[in-house]
Write an enzyme that holds these catalytic residues in place. Structure first.
Site, PDB file in Angstrom:
ATOM      1  N   GLU A 170       0.954  -1.061   0.275  1.00 19.33           N
ATOM      2  CA  GLU A 170      -0.058   0.056  -0.046  1.00 19.33           C
ATOM      3  C   GLU A 170       0.620   1.225  -0.230  1.00 19.33           C
ATOM      4  O   GLU A 170       1.964   1.403   0.558  1.00 19.33           O
ATOM      5  CB  GLU A 170      -0.913  -0.022   1.150  1.00 19.33           C
ATOM      6  CG  GLU A 170      -2.201   1.466   0.973  1.00 19.33           C
ATOM      7  CD  GLU A 170      -2.862   1.367   2.469  1.00 19.33           C
ATOM      8  OE1 GLU A 170      -2.372   2.336   3.094  1.00 19.33           O
ATOM      9  OE2 GLU A 170      -3.630   0.650   3.114  1.00 19.33           O
TER      10      GLU A 170
ATOM     11  N   CYS B 240      -2.249   8.582   3.879  1.00 18.19           N
ATOM     12  CA  CYS B 240      -2.153   8.073   2.198  1.00 18.19           C
ATOM     13  C   CYS B 240      -3.263   8.536   1.282  1.00 18.19           C
ATOM     14  O   CYS B 240      -3.104   8.526  -0.040  1.00 18.19           O
ATOM     15  CB  CYS B 240      -1.683   6.967   2.210  1.00 18.19           C
ATOM     16  SG  CYS B 240      -2.643   5.817   2.903  1.00 18.19           S
TER      17      CYS B 240
END
Length: 467
Positions: free
Chosen positions: A213, A247
């Site tokens: 990720e 993020c």
């Protein structure tokens, strides 16, 4: 002190030696250990949150989100694990398969390495460790060198409850991470694109799987029929929470012209009202301050306007008059900035949202559910939230998947436990003659019989079956 490669090797070897006994436990027994660990997390919540605040600079409210998040993951995955990991017997695909007993079992990877960043030290470390442990894996966590204390304390809790020692931690910089990648059987990484690429290459060299990720540049689209007040509140929280160090932070907003002025007015007022130390924490990594300043200064030099900006240039910032020639619209900022763009219509908004090398998640605001879903289906991102922000993170049944440069594979979701397993096919003969039709010796008669049987089974139509 950064551990040597030899010390990481010893930690992984010890985990590997204990893993078979852990795998041999019934799934219910592994779940019971996770339940005890859940109770330990509740009992030590205040202490762990104090460590989080000290290391990350989060406000108390935000630090208070991580333990409940992990607890929900333990509860959800523990309920699902027995069904997800149960042996399966698929239906035979044809007549020949009916003579075989077919079984699919799930076998865990021996040791999983979980490498996590500094923005959510506990949440990201344990969110991956929990399903891996339920699957029967041993797990070694390598937290960021900026936030080792909270993670180390949480991992120590596993030993405190007397659980089998299949969860451990190694602390240090990138060298410790490299040593973990060199030793484990599966890598789960959360962090930058640059490091993710290096891990993917190292995993490929060893022919082991990895899930990544990585970065994001999440877009919000506000359509002309949106609830502007809710959209503005979502944009401010989505951009500023955790000081923008997420993020999945909202890093760019595209607003249809009809509601642009109202949206910008509300966002500006709400950002200006944020309280340092209560609503807003500090940067965990000082290096991000320079990234943010560089992005904002670049935008201002190219004609953008700062509607809100702190004197030091490291506080909540709202930018108008931005475009895709500016760094703040194309590179991940990972700081509390909110660039806002006026667009003609939803088509321009979607085009600009997709004009990015990232594709982690996105947001669409509209009172028309069908219209919003139609826009969502056109956005190139692993998740899209409608009239909400970060909602996909808290819906544990849904996978978190980054598209494009935002990642590889998935985290969480209904397959979170089975992801850490390899399917093993076991086939047994139902009938056991001395020799199968396909075995030696080959003869013309056997060949003709095989040809006839295969036509009867596989062909369609009278002529092809019997011709």
């Amino acid at each position: 002190m950064t551990p040597t490669a030899e010390s990481v090797t010893r930690v992984v070897a010890a985990l590997r030696s204990r893993q078979p006994e852990w795998e041999a436990l019934p799934i219910s027994a592994r779940a019971r250990w996770l339940s005890r660990y859940r109770d330990w997390l509740w009992d030590n919540q205040s202490r762990l949150e104090a460590l989080l605040i000290a290391e990350t600079g989060k406000p108390a409210v935000e630090a208070g989100l991580e333990i409940p998040y992990i607890v929900q993951a333990i509860n959800y995955h523990s309920r699902r694990a027995p069904r997800v990991l149960a042996d399966r017997r698929p239906r035979p695909h044809g007549v020949l398969a009916m003579t075989k007993r077919q079984l699919i079992v799930q076998r865990p990877y021996s040791v999983v390495g979980v490498i996590t960043p500094w923005n959510f030290p506990l949440g990201l470390s344990l969110l991956d460790a929990v399903p891996a442990l339920l699957a029967g894996c041993a797990v070694v966590v390598k937290p960021s060198e900026l936030t080792p204390k909270a993670v180390s304390a949480a991992v120590a809790g596993w030993a405190e409850i007397g659980a089998p020692q299949v969860l451990d931690v190694v602390c240090g910089d990138g060298r410790a991470g490299n040593a973990v990648v060199a030793q484990v059987d599966f890598v789960q990484f959360t962090g930058s694109v640059r490091t993710g690429r290096a891990i993917a290459r190292a995993a490929a060299d060893r022919l082991i799987p990895c899930a990544l990720e990585l970065g994001g540049k999440d877009a919000m689209i506000v359509l002309d029929d949106a609830d502007v007040t809710r959209a503005a509140n979502a944009a401010v929280w989505g951009a500023m929470a955790n000081c923008g160090q997420m993020c999945v932070s909202v890093e760019r907003v595209y607003v249809e012209s009809a509601v642009y002025d109202e949206f910008v007015s509300q966002v500006t007022a709400k950002v200006a009202a944020l309280r340092p130390g209560i609503d807003m924490g500090r940067f965990t990594n000082p290096a991000q301050i320079e990234v943010m300043r560089r992005h904002v200064d670049d935008a201002l030099s190219r004609g953008a306007t700062a509607l809100v900006r702190s004197h030091g240039g490291d506080g909540p910032t709202v930018l108008a008059g931005v475009d895709h020639h500016m760094l703040c619209m194309t590179e991940e900022t990972f700081g509390p900035t909110l660039p806002v763009v006026r667009v003609r219509d939803e088509h321009e908004a979607v085009r600009l949202a997709n004009e990015s090398r990232y594709g982690l998640s996105a947001v669409v605001f509209s009172r028309d559910r069908h219209r919003a879903e139609g826009v969502a289906r056109r956005i190139d991102a692993g998740a899209v939230n409608i009239n909400d922000v970060f909602a996909n993170l808290f819906t544990l049944a849904l996978p978190q998947a980054g598209w494009k440069e935002s990642g590889l594979g998935t985290r969480g979701g209904s397959e979170a436990v089975s992801k850490f397993c390899r399917p093993q096919a076991i086939v047994a003969a139902r009938v056991t003659p001395a020799r199968e039709l396909t075995w030696y010796p080959y003869t013309p008669l056997r060949g003709a019989a095989m040809r006839r049987v295969s036509r009867l089974i596989g062909a369609r139509g009278f002529r092809r079956r019997f011709g």
